[in-house]
Design an enzyme around this catalytic site. Sequence first.
Site, PDB file in Angstrom:
ATOM      1  N   ASP A  12     -26.081  97.405 -10.065  1.00  0.00           N
ATOM      2  CA  ASP A  12     -25.735  96.755 -11.334  1.00  0.00           C
ATOM      3  C   ASP A  12     -26.664  97.277 -12.423  1.00  0.00           C
ATOM      4  OD1 ASP A  12     -24.397  94.860 -13.071  1.00  0.00           O
ATOM      5  OD2 ASP A  12     -26.234  93.688 -13.018  1.00  0.00           O
ATOM      6  N   TYR A  44     -25.533  97.640 -20.258  1.00  0.00           N
ATOM      7  CA  TYR A  44     -24.571  98.733 -20.310  1.00  0.00           C
ATOM      8  C   TYR A  44     -23.368  98.360 -21.197  1.00  0.00           C
ATOM      9  CZ  TYR A  44     -26.529 101.325 -16.256  1.00  0.00           C
ATOM     10  OH  TYR A  44     -27.315 102.052 -15.393  1.00  0.00           O
ATOM     11  N   GLY A  45     -23.190  97.043 -21.401  1.00  0.00           N
ATOM     12  CA  GLY A  45     -21.958  96.526 -22.021  1.00  0.00           C
ATOM     13  C   GLY A  45     -21.629  97.101 -23.380  1.00  0.00           C
ATOM     14  N   CYS A  75     -20.900  95.753 -11.112  1.00  0.00           N
ATOM     15  CA  CYS A  75     -21.043  95.644 -12.566  1.00  0.00           C
ATOM     16  C   CYS A  75     -19.679  95.979 -13.149  1.00  0.00           C
ATOM     17  CB  CYS A  75     -22.091  96.658 -13.038  1.00  0.00           C
ATOM     18  SG  CYS A  75     -22.214  96.823 -14.837  1.00  0.00           S
ATOM     19  N   ASN A  76     -19.150  95.072 -13.938  1.00  0.00           N
ATOM     20  CA  ASN A  76     -17.809  95.312 -14.495  1.00  0.00           C
ATOM     21  C   ASN A  76     -17.792  96.506 -15.426  1.00  0.00           C
ATOM     22  OD1 ASN A  76     -15.735  92.870 -13.973  1.00  0.00           O
ATOM     23  ND2 ASN A  76     -17.831  92.181 -13.816  1.00  0.00           N
ATOM     24  N   THR A  77     -18.844  96.637 -16.236  1.00  0.00           N
ATOM     25  CA  THR A  77     -18.874  97.730 -17.207  1.00  0.00           C
ATOM     26  C   THR A  77     -18.909  99.075 -16.478  1.00  0.00           C
ATOM     27  OG1 THR A  77     -20.095  96.232 -18.663  1.00  0.00           O
ATOM     28  CG2 THR A  77     -20.014  98.542 -19.296  1.00  0.00           C
ATOM     29  N   GLU A 161     -29.589  86.282 -19.936  1.00  0.00           N
ATOM     30  CA  GLU A 161     -30.798  87.067 -19.608  1.00  0.00           C
ATOM     31  C   GLU A 161     -32.058  86.387 -20.143  1.00  0.00           C
ATOM     32  OE1 GLU A 161     -31.333  90.725 -18.721  1.00  0.00           O
ATOM     33  OE2 GLU A 161     -29.448  90.607 -17.627  1.00  0.00           O
ATOM     34  N   THR A 196     -20.665  90.073 -14.619  1.00  0.00           N
ATOM     35  CA  THR A 196     -21.526  89.524 -13.564  1.00  0.00           C
ATOM     36  C   THR A 196     -22.342  88.309 -13.991  1.00  0.00           C
ATOM     37  OG1 THR A 196     -23.123  91.166 -14.301  1.00  0.00           O
ATOM     38  CG2 THR A 196     -21.819  91.707 -12.356  1.00  0.00           C
ATOM     39  N   HIS A 197     -22.650  88.209 -15.291  1.00  0.00           N
ATOM     40  CA  HIS A 197     -23.509  87.118 -15.754  1.00  0.00           C
ATOM     41  C   HIS A 197     -22.765  85.795 -15.960  1.00  0.00           C
ATOM     42  CE1 HIS A 197     -26.109  90.460 -16.519  1.00  0.00           C
ATOM     43  NE2 HIS A 197     -27.051  89.716 -17.063  1.00  0.00           N
TER      44      HIS A 197
END
Length: 276
Positions: A12, A44-45, A75-77, A161, A196-197
């Site tokens: 991730d 990364y988003g 990680c979706n991004t 975060e 993910t968050h």
Amino acid sequence: MQENYHPIGVFDSGYGGLTILKSIMEKLPEYDFIYLGDNARTPYGSRSYDIVYEYTRQAVMKLFSMGCQLVILACNTASAKALRTIQQNDLPLFDPSLRVLGVIRPSVEKIQFFTKTGHVGVLGTAGTILSDSYPLEIAKISDGKIIVTQEACPMWVPLVENDEISNPATDYFVCKNINNLFKNDPAIDTLILGCTHYPLLLPVIKKFIPENVTVFEQGPIVAASLSDYLFRHPEISMKCSKEGSCRFLTTESVKNFESRASIFLGSKLIAENIQL
Ligand code: DGL
């Protein structure tokens, strides 16, 4: 590298993939895992395709060099922007027997069993939403019958975060994005948390969505899909070592990682620093 050590790699951009790892470890406790968080270069988003691809490629290659035969992009991004190029261009040249899987396809495959209205909402980072990965994949599995409405939520990751989940500011931003989404399609009955968050924001999200809406969390879905994949591919499963261990690697400070990671994993851990 130990000769017989072949963990499953879970990658991730930072901490978020720990929410996915947690579910995977619950489902497949016998396997060895290495988690790699690129905390030094997160998030990364908001980054471009080329950067997300390059960072993800470096991380995946590092995990292969450490003995992984299979890497999950938790990680979706990274799944949206790097997975296909790695699968189609890098793996055939590097080693076609290795595997990299993402989190978007398993989520999409299950969505048709959740929605009754055929209207689905997707929440994600700007990168994931702009990539259109969810609508494109959902169109493939539903022949275009499922209507997908998306909303980018750029403030949500920094709020999580920074441990601000209980701050009224978080309520404000979550409410704003949820309202935008349902204004654009009031018939949505299923919501994909495509980042993910976001599972950590579930109690806040639930305050603002209509009661009939099902919220779709990725961790358990990805874990079930991986378990099924390993069952269907014994040639891969056989290559993965099974001592029930997990190592945690971060590209940032170990101290920071250890103190924050427990919010995502739900338990304390010991981390190691790694350079990509
Ligand atoms: N892990 C990322 C995702 O699931 C969120 C954090 C980031 O933007 O790097 O999209």
